[in-house]
Design an enzyme around this catalytic site. Sequence first.
Site, PDB file in Angstrom:
ATOM      1  N   ASP A 218       5.206 -17.571  86.166  1.00  0.00           N
ATOM      2  CA  ASP A 218       5.476 -17.972  87.174  1.00  0.00           C
ATOM      3  C   ASP A 218       6.407 -18.474  88.295  1.00  0.00           C
ATOM      4  OD1 ASP A 218       2.487 -18.843  89.286  1.00  0.00           O
ATOM      5  OD2 ASP A 218       4.578 -20.335  88.857  1.00  0.00           O
ATOM      6  N   GLU A 287       6.624 -13.162  87.953  1.00  0.00           N
ATOM      7  CA  GLU A 287       6.657 -12.734  89.637  1.00  0.00           C
ATOM      8  C   GLU A 287       7.947 -13.241  90.078  1.00  0.00           C
ATOM      9  OE1 GLU A 287       3.785 -15.429  92.377  1.00  0.00           O
ATOM     10  OE2 GLU A 287       5.121 -15.814  91.156  1.00  0.00           O
TER      11      GLU A 287
HETATM   12  C1  GLC Z   1       2.767 -19.198  91.950  1.00  0.00           C
HETATM   13  C2  GLC Z   1       1.543 -18.779  91.950  1.00  0.00           C
HETATM   14  C3  GLC Z   1       0.876 -19.415  93.005  1.00  0.00           C
HETATM   15  C4  GLC Z   1       1.270 -20.844  93.055  1.00  0.00           C
HETATM   16  C5  GLC Z   1       3.179 -21.037  92.742  1.00  0.00           C
HETATM   17  C6  GLC Z   1       3.355 -22.653  91.984  1.00  0.00           C
HETATM   18  O1  GLC Z   1       3.124 -18.352  93.257  1.00  0.00           O
HETATM   19  O2  GLC Z   1       1.192 -16.971  91.621  1.00  0.00           O
HETATM   20  O3  GLC Z   1      -0.178 -19.584  92.724  1.00  0.00           O
HETATM   21  O4  GLC Z   1       0.826 -21.528  94.095  1.00  0.00           O
HETATM   22  O5  GLC Z   1       2.987 -20.009  91.785  1.00  0.00           O
HETATM   23  O6  GLC Z   1       3.220 -22.591  91.021  1.00  0.00           O
END
Ligand code: GLC
Length: 566
Positions: A218, A287
């Site tokens: 993440d 991500e």
């Molecule tokens: C990522 C997740 C999101 C979350 C953020 C903080 O972007 O996909 O849902 O709010 O990280 O952890």
Amino acid sequence: MDPRLLFFVLTIAAVHCKDWWQSATFYQVYPRSFKDSDNDGTGDLQGIIQKLDYLVETGVQAVWLSPIYQSPMVDGGYDISDYRAIAPEYGTLEDFKQLVQSAHDKGLKVILDFVPNHTSDQHEWFQKSVSREAGYEDYYLWVDGKVGDDGQIVPPNNWLSLWRNSGWEWNEVRQQYYLHQFSSKQPDLNYRSASVHNEMKDTMKFWLDLGVDGFRVDAVPHIYEDAQLRDEPLSNNSGVDPNNYDYLDHVYTKDQFETFQLIYDWRDFIDNYTATAGGDTRIFMTESATSIENVILYYGTATGSRLGAHFSFNFYLLGADESYKPADICSSVVLWAIDLPSIYTANWLTGNHDNHRVATRVGPRNVDGYNMLISIMDGVTITYMGEEIGQENGQVTCAQGHDPSAIGNCSTFDDLTRDFERTPFQWDDSVNAGFNEGAETWLPVSDKYNETNLADQQKNNKSHYHTYQKLMKLKQTIANQVANETTGFTIGGCDANVLFYEKQFDDLKYRLVFNLGPQQETTYLDAKDRYTVLVSSVNSTYETGQIIEDSQIVLAPGDSVIVTNQ
Ligand code: GLC
Ligand code: MG
């Protein structure tokens, strides 16, 4: 538009022996909203276990679970208070072991979300760090304030939170500021602490030992920040106020050199794990909402001398909406084909739990065309739960909202909230769409569940679900194709209304045609070939198995088909 994009042909020498993940579909489950087995209003692990057969029938190869760890649920579990415990509302570690076992028995891989950038402020590390307990002092980014013009203590620099206002929060006990790139209840960990590195590797090992097949990592670009804490320059974006994240150019808080090195180190770590433990490759997907150059750098260096993520999410189709034309799709397809070194595997997705549902963005009639596109193209496909039935955004009022990036200000709630795409999965037309047995749900069930639900689409021969199921089969057929000489693709129609995308293996062709225009269109196939329909969109007049007459396909707006010359 760049004239190179009008008609793009990529031919590569046949490369085979793909690893399991390289042509897989990953199905994203947002656990809170998938299936509530104990009727307490919140989805849970037993609910997921009940639906594993459904995932197998659907034809996906892996399930990625958004966070299932213990959490105060300020950010739906992306605020973790114990990396090794399951959120009690989701179940127990025993339930999790059962889930992994059962998924593996059915041939499904299990990917966990891993959130390294920040913890919850309820995590014991944070509590210990606040009180400067020995060994924990530097687990987070603690900085003294500056003395402002009027003698008040102010944050050390101009860094902003993604969710508005200063990224620094004052802590009374420690008498210092801490950094939070997301909510103030999600303090950023300090990766300049060796202990934090060790904790994170131990955490990954803990879950790998329990049998997980990899991690979705993440918020990767945010892991490191500039050690000198330099102010960020203004972005000069028009129309954004100074408290808006987009007001600054994030040269010191995103995509830092050390972040890439960390991802490369973690890749070595996970590869060593696979090598030592044996079994199928354990993977990383990252991500990283950032520039294409940086997305690719998260995959690894251009030559592969250092490897990073097995794939780093391609967010380029998240922008797809009703106004999208073939040109918009072509530019991201071609961009990836040109920019991604051929040693790496592409990936395609149209949605997730952070963006409005694709069916809402592009309109229900285009749903099948986008599913065809992301499953016929080379590489990994990622489906956010509900996309296989064309589930649209739900309706959530400001008072019912949970998303921390939006609550607190009802005047901007509708524009900012991510709750719309997080409403429960629509299983059938019974109470609460079959999500549970009638207990109040954590977010309201969409009032569209009577018109859009899985049970209905399973019964109906022409449905988004059946189209999707056929696509999943076709994706595996294509992945198993062996070409003697070359394989490649052609994309065209980029300057018009009907997009086409064709995969070629020697003389064998699979061609997608998708009408994104406002009118009926006729598109022509090579007259020397005889084409058969493999998959067709719900509203089109074509049926699977139908032979195309006169080499022409007639498509109403939103219609799409995949044909083959075999
Ligand atoms: C990522 C997740 C999101 C979350 C953020 C903080 O972007 O996909 O849902 O709010 O990280 O952890
Ligand atoms: Mg429950």
